[in-house]
Design a protein around this motif. Structure first.
Motif, PDB file in Angstrom:
ATOM      1  N   ARG A  16       0.850  -1.198   0.000  1.00 10.27           N
ATOM      2  CA  ARG A  16       0.000   0.000   0.000  1.00 10.27           C
ATOM      3  C   ARG A  16       0.882   1.244   0.000  1.00 10.27           C
ATOM      4  O   ARG A  16       0.607   2.224  -0.701  1.00 10.27           O
ATOM      5  N   ASP A  17       1.956   1.218   0.790  1.00  9.02           N
ATOM      6  CA  ASP A  17       2.881   2.352   0.822  1.00  9.02           C
ATOM      7  C   ASP A  17       3.477   2.599  -0.556  1.00  9.02           C
ATOM      8  O   ASP A  17       3.598   3.750  -0.995  1.00  9.02           O
ATOM      9  N   LEU A  18       3.860   1.534  -1.242  1.00 11.50           N
ATOM     10  CA  LEU A  18       4.383   1.682  -2.601  1.00 11.50           C
ATOM     11  C   LEU A  18       3.334   2.288  -3.528  1.00 11.50           C
ATOM     12  O   LEU A  18       3.631   3.197  -4.313  1.00 11.50           O
ATOM     13  N   ALA A  19       2.102   1.805  -3.442  1.00 13.69           N
ATOM     14  CA  ALA A  19       1.036   2.270  -4.340  1.00 13.69           C
ATOM     15  C   ALA A  19       0.801   3.776  -4.211  1.00 13.69           C
ATOM     16  O   ALA A  19       0.440   4.433  -5.191  1.00 13.69           O
ATOM     17  N   ARG A  20       1.012   4.329  -3.029  1.00 16.50           N
ATOM     18  CA  ARG A  20       0.847   5.781  -2.823  1.00 16.50           C
ATOM     19  C   ARG A  20       1.790   6.596  -3.710  1.00 16.50           C
ATOM     20  O   ARG A  20       1.518   7.748  -4.020  1.00 16.50           O
ATOM     21  N   MET A  21       2.910   5.989  -4.116  1.00 17.59           N
ATOM     22  CA  MET A  21       3.905   6.711  -4.915  1.00 17.59           C
ATOM     23  C   MET A  21       3.571   6.726  -6.403  1.00 17.59           C
ATOM     24  O   MET A  21       4.195   7.475  -7.160  1.00 17.59           O
ATOM     25  N   ALA A  22       2.627   5.926  -6.838  1.00 13.78           N
ATOM     26  CA  ALA A  22       2.305   5.858  -8.263  1.00 13.78           C
ATOM     27  C   ALA A  22       1.728   7.188  -8.733  1.00 13.78           C
ATOM     28  O   ALA A  22       0.937   7.821  -8.034  1.00 13.78           O
ATOM     29  N   GLY A  23       2.157   7.621  -9.922  1.00 11.33           N
ATOM     30  CA  GLY A  23       1.638   8.843 -10.517  1.00 11.33           C
ATOM     31  C   GLY A  23       2.684   9.518 -11.382  1.00 11.33           C
ATOM     32  O   GLY A  23       3.776   9.001 -11.615  1.00 11.33           O
ATOM     33  N   ASP A  24       2.320  10.706 -11.865  1.00  2.94           N
ATOM     34  CA  ASP A  24       3.224  11.535 -12.664  1.00  2.94           C
ATOM     35  C   ASP A  24       3.795  12.609 -11.752  1.00  2.94           C
ATOM     36  O   ASP A  24       3.059  13.231 -10.971  1.00  2.94           O
ATOM     37  N   TRP A  25       5.115  12.832 -11.883  1.00  2.00           N
ATOM     38  CA  TRP A  25       5.833  13.704 -10.968  1.00  2.00           C
ATOM     39  C   TRP A  25       6.708  14.696 -11.730  1.00  2.00           C
ATOM     40  O   TRP A  25       7.195  14.395 -12.819  1.00  2.00           O
ATOM     41  N   SER A  26       6.902  15.859 -11.124  1.00  2.00           N
ATOM     42  CA  SER A  26       7.802  16.868 -11.669  1.00  2.00           C
ATOM     43  C   SER A  26       8.543  17.506 -10.503  1.00  2.00           C
ATOM     44  O   SER A  26       7.975  17.686  -9.422  1.00  2.00           O
ATOM     45  N   GLY A  27       9.801  17.851 -10.743  1.00  3.82           N
ATOM     46  CA  GLY A  27      10.546  18.463  -9.647  1.00  3.82           C
ATOM     47  C   GLY A  27      11.960  18.790 -10.040  1.00  3.82           C
ATOM     48  O   GLY A  27      12.252  19.082 -11.196  1.00  3.82           O
ATOM     49  N   ASP A 137       0.865  12.889   0.225  1.00  4.69           N
ATOM     50  CA  ASP A 137       0.504  12.229  -1.036  1.00  4.69           C
ATOM     51  C   ASP A 137       1.077  12.909  -2.273  1.00  4.69           C
ATOM     52  O   ASP A 137       1.230  12.268  -3.310  1.00  4.69           O
ATOM     53  N   ASP A 138       1.382  14.216  -2.185  1.00  4.85           N
ATOM     54  CA  ASP A 138       1.829  14.960  -3.360  1.00  4.85           C
ATOM     55  C   ASP A 138       3.307  15.312  -3.351  1.00  4.85           C
ATOM     56  O   ASP A 138       3.765  16.099  -4.178  1.00  4.85           O
ATOM     57  N   THR A 139       4.065  14.768  -2.420  1.00  4.72           N
ATOM     58  CA  THR A 139       5.503  15.036  -2.314  1.00  4.72           C
ATOM     59  C   THR A 139       6.255  13.715  -2.223  1.00  4.72           C
ATOM     60  O   THR A 139       5.864  12.822  -1.476  1.00  4.72           O
ATOM     61  N   LEU A 140       7.333  13.601  -2.990  1.00  4.65           N
ATOM     62  CA  LEU A 140       8.198  12.426  -2.943  1.00  4.65           C
ATOM     63  C   LEU A 140       9.642  12.917  -3.008  1.00  4.65           C
ATOM     64  O   LEU A 140       9.993  13.722  -3.870  1.00  4.65           O
ATOM     65  N   VAL A 141      10.458  12.445  -2.075  1.00  3.12           N
ATOM     66  CA  VAL A 141      11.870  12.818  -2.021  1.00  3.12           C
ATOM     67  C   VAL A 141      12.705  11.544  -2.140  1.00  3.12           C
ATOM     68  O   VAL A 141      12.538  10.616  -1.347  1.00  3.12           O
TER      69      VAL A 141
END
Length: 165
Positions: A16-27, A137-141
């Motif tokens: 479930r934690d992995l699934a939260r990271m799915a999506g399109d990202w920019s940074g 949910d909207d931030t990934l580092v």
């Protein structure tokens, strides 16, 4: 891995934690060769998608080092039977022709893995640690650390993503 254990992990565990990271990202992508200041800072775009029924994430990304384009692919997973985070990473800039495999304890709630690479001259291997953190949910580092054969660790790469859309 039993089907029930995997379904439980999808519902309330590491998958479930992995699934939260799915999506399109920019940074932004920052790269250090020495600890003092970044050698490069550039935009980065990435797409992370769930593959094989939620068992893994596939992260495809593009950035630049000065005028040189960078493309990379990482596969992120959690091995239920071993209670271990696992990754495989390749990149047009950083890994050369090596497929870097990394693993880390599942006791750490963050994907935090360690791998190694050779110096290209027959010397002792260097370590490479990768850590993914998702404070919301909207931030990934994604932070990567270079580890000398003597065990000294320094930040080498930092990608700070914001979710698109």
């Amino acid at each position: 891995m039993g089907k029930q254990a995997f379904e439980a992990s999808l519902a309330e565990g590491r998958h479930r934690d992995l699934a939260r990271m799915a999506g399109d990202w920019s940074g932004s992508f920052r790269l250090w060769f020495t600890p003092d200041e970044p050698a490069c800072e550039a935009p980065q775009r990435g797409r992370i998608r769930s593959v094989l029924g939620g068992r893994f994430l596939l992260h495809e990304y593009e950035s630049r080092f000065n005028d040189e384009p960078i493309e990379g692919i990482a596969l992120y997973g959690f091995h239920l039977d071993e209670n271990a985070w696992q990754t495989a990473w390749v990149e047009s800039f950083g890994t050369g022709t090596q497929l870097m495999f990394c693993a880390g304890s599942g006791d750490d709630p963050r994907l935090n893995v360690l791998g190694s690479y050779g110096d290209g001259q027959g010397g002792p291997p260097w370590g490479w640690r990768t850590r993914l953190e998702q404070p919301d949910d909207d931030t990934l580092v994604i932070t990567m650390f270079n580890i000398t054969p003597a065990g000294e660790e320094a930040k080498a790469v930092e990608t700070r993503y914001r979710r698109i859309g």
